[in-house]
Design an enzyme around this catalytic site. Sequence first.
Site, PDB file in Angstrom:
ATOM      1  N   ASP A   1       0.865  -1.184   0.000  1.00  0.00           N
ATOM      2  CA  ASP A   1       0.000   0.000   0.000  1.00  0.00           C
ATOM      3  C   ASP A   1       0.897   1.229   0.000  1.00  0.00           C
ATOM      4  O   ASP A   1       1.394   1.653   1.044  1.00  0.00           O
ATOM      5  CB  ASP A   1      -0.883   0.015   1.255  1.00  0.00           C
TER       6      ASP A   1
ATOM      7  N   ARG B   1       4.101   2.618   3.064  1.00  0.00           N
ATOM      8  CA  ARG B   1       4.881   1.634   3.820  1.00  0.00           C
ATOM      9  C   ARG B   1       6.380   1.701   3.531  1.00  0.00           C
ATOM     10  O   ARG B   1       7.168   1.149   4.277  1.00  0.00           O
ATOM     11  CB  ARG B   1       4.392   0.214   3.506  1.00  0.00           C
TER      12      ARG B   1
ATOM     13  N   ARG C   1      -6.926  10.733   1.267  1.00  0.00           N
ATOM     14  CA  ARG C   1      -6.506   9.672   0.341  1.00  0.00           C
ATOM     15  C   ARG C   1      -7.162   9.840  -1.029  1.00  0.00           C
ATOM     16  O   ARG C   1      -6.744   9.236  -2.006  1.00  0.00           O
ATOM     17  CB  ARG C   1      -6.856   8.293   0.913  1.00  0.00           C
TER      18      ARG C   1
ATOM     19  N   LYS D   1      -8.725   1.597  -6.394  1.00  0.00           N
ATOM     20  CA  LYS D   1      -9.610   1.194  -5.309  1.00  0.00           C
ATOM     21  C   LYS D   1     -10.425   2.406  -4.841  1.00  0.00           C
ATOM     22  O   LYS D   1     -10.077   3.541  -5.145  1.00  0.00           O
ATOM     23  CB  LYS D   1      -8.800   0.584  -4.158  1.00  0.00           C
ATOM     24  N   HIS D   2     -11.573   2.176  -4.153  1.00  0.00           N
ATOM     25  CA  HIS D   2     -12.178   0.931  -3.709  1.00  0.00           C
ATOM     26  C   HIS D   2     -13.523   0.792  -4.415  1.00  0.00           C
ATOM     27  O   HIS D   2     -14.482   1.457  -4.027  1.00  0.00           O
ATOM     28  CB  HIS D   2     -12.419   0.929  -2.204  1.00  0.00           C
TER      29      HIS D   2
ATOM     30  N   HIS E   1     -12.784  -0.689   7.699  1.00  0.00           N
ATOM     31  CA  HIS E   1     -11.856  -1.343   8.620  1.00  0.00           C
ATOM     32  C   HIS E   1     -12.599  -1.772   9.888  1.00  0.00           C
ATOM     33  O   HIS E   1     -12.199  -2.732  10.556  1.00  0.00           O
ATOM     34  CB  HIS E   1     -10.713  -0.403   9.011  1.00  0.00           C
TER      35      HIS E   1
ATOM     36  N   ASP F   1     -10.491  -6.170  -1.193  1.00  0.00           N
ATOM     37  CA  ASP F   1      -9.871  -5.496  -0.059  1.00  0.00           C
ATOM     38  C   ASP F   1      -9.607  -6.568   1.003  1.00  0.00           C
ATOM     39  O   ASP F   1     -10.102  -7.705   0.903  1.00  0.00           O
ATOM     40  CB  ASP F   1     -10.796  -4.403   0.473  1.00  0.00           C
TER      41      ASP F   1
END
Length: 498
Positions: free
Chosen positions: A225, A233, A290, A320-321, A333, A404
């Site tokens: 990601d 990351r 985002r 995405k998404h 989440h 996802d």
Amino acid sequence: MALLTAVGWFAVLPRAAAQSSGESETPPLVTVAPDGESGGGEGAPSVPRIVAVLRGPGGVGYWVIGADGTIEPVGTSILPIVGELPQLTTQVVGARLGAPGALGVWLRLADNSEVAVGDPGPTVFTGEERPLGWLSGVAVRQLLSGAWWNDVDRWCTSELTLAVRIGQTIMTALGERSLGFAVEEARDRRIAGILVQGPVTEHVWRRIAELQDFAGRIPLIFAVDEEGGRVQRLAAVVGRLPSAAAQTAKSPAEVADQAADHARKMYRLGFTMNFAPVIDVGAGEGIGDRSFGNDPATVTEYGLATVEGLSAGGVVPVVKHFPGHGAATADTHDQLASTAPIDELRQRDLIPFAAVVGATDAAVMVGHLNVPGLTGGMPASLSPAAIDGVLRNELGHSGLVVTDSLIMGAIRSHWSVSEAALLAVSAGADLALVGGLEDAAAAFSEIDTAVAEGRLSLDRIDDAATNVLRAKGVYTCTLVGRDGLGRAVLYDPTLVGR
């Protein structure tokens, strides 16, 4: 008429190696195709009818001859052409190889005349191993029965072992320090790839390279990601990116260049897929900065620029998404979220997805979103109506579909990870993103049992595995063959002669 070069998935074939000069000579394979147009069916694209399949130079791959004189290399990058094909005034009805050792072909025309194509001189091939571009018999049979290029690798996929095909539908998520525990899964090809979580060190490339060595001819996808902003990351290794919202201060061209540069750095570490960009319209729960913004046109423009840049840098982008998280009621989440009704999504949230699907080869990640009027209370990630109905049939996406994460609260509060993986693949997803290696093993077992009991068709597994392997740049007809007993085997050139 200019000669056609290999197109589509044949563009990823490795350059052919040479066949051992010590092998006994075998006569050229010359097979005349049945009458009728290839790729049949109403509305099918017009393609040349196949009139012959000839064994390639030194036994390397095959040359497929069309009725219009085109010659397509299959399993070899070598073409029997040194110049342009002469203008043909009559249809090709057959073909034969030139003199032994020559890199040439004679085309037989409908008026019974012949035209020589290619190098009339001798060509010598040496080497110790059967070429990497070896084509299995099933591909030739499918070509001769009327299948066309974009169908052939699907048939070769069906000859891989069932365990390998099921494994291609599962992606696990691991931190860098846990990568060494995935050696068995990589070697046995029981996972398609790994989403690398958490921050990484500059040594991550060594761990990735080690696992790729174990994976061999079917490489692992290494995904991450790397959106920019608060979802990044690799910042400590490849540098920081601004958030999507901040990126709109630049021009789309600048964003594309930035994405390309970032992708090249990712690729050098061994990463082959990026779960980005976010092309949700709006900054709702779980999205915020985002997103590129609230305007579908802006999101589309910057989303396409990012996809273009990532692809240019050698990394597969995953938008995405789907079908749009920007105005959802909750953060998935934590819990299952709902979107606006499907008719409203078509006017807003689906616009960027339709544009990306229509113009690029990006993969699509499906979110855990209930869509009123479409999914009936199920998340889109587990819904045939969302994946096959809207994404595949309505928008025309024929490439890779990823879920996802199936360990998110939206899923775990209703299903086990293995149950969700089966539901996702059954619904049309190609790659189920699960948690750690235990989750991956449970998902594999669940899918394997469903296939054995007839609750999940082999066709669905083969479609999914084909899409995953294509996304990896693997042409499966270079992987399969038959042993001396006629059994399908995974071809490994390192074992030749043993």
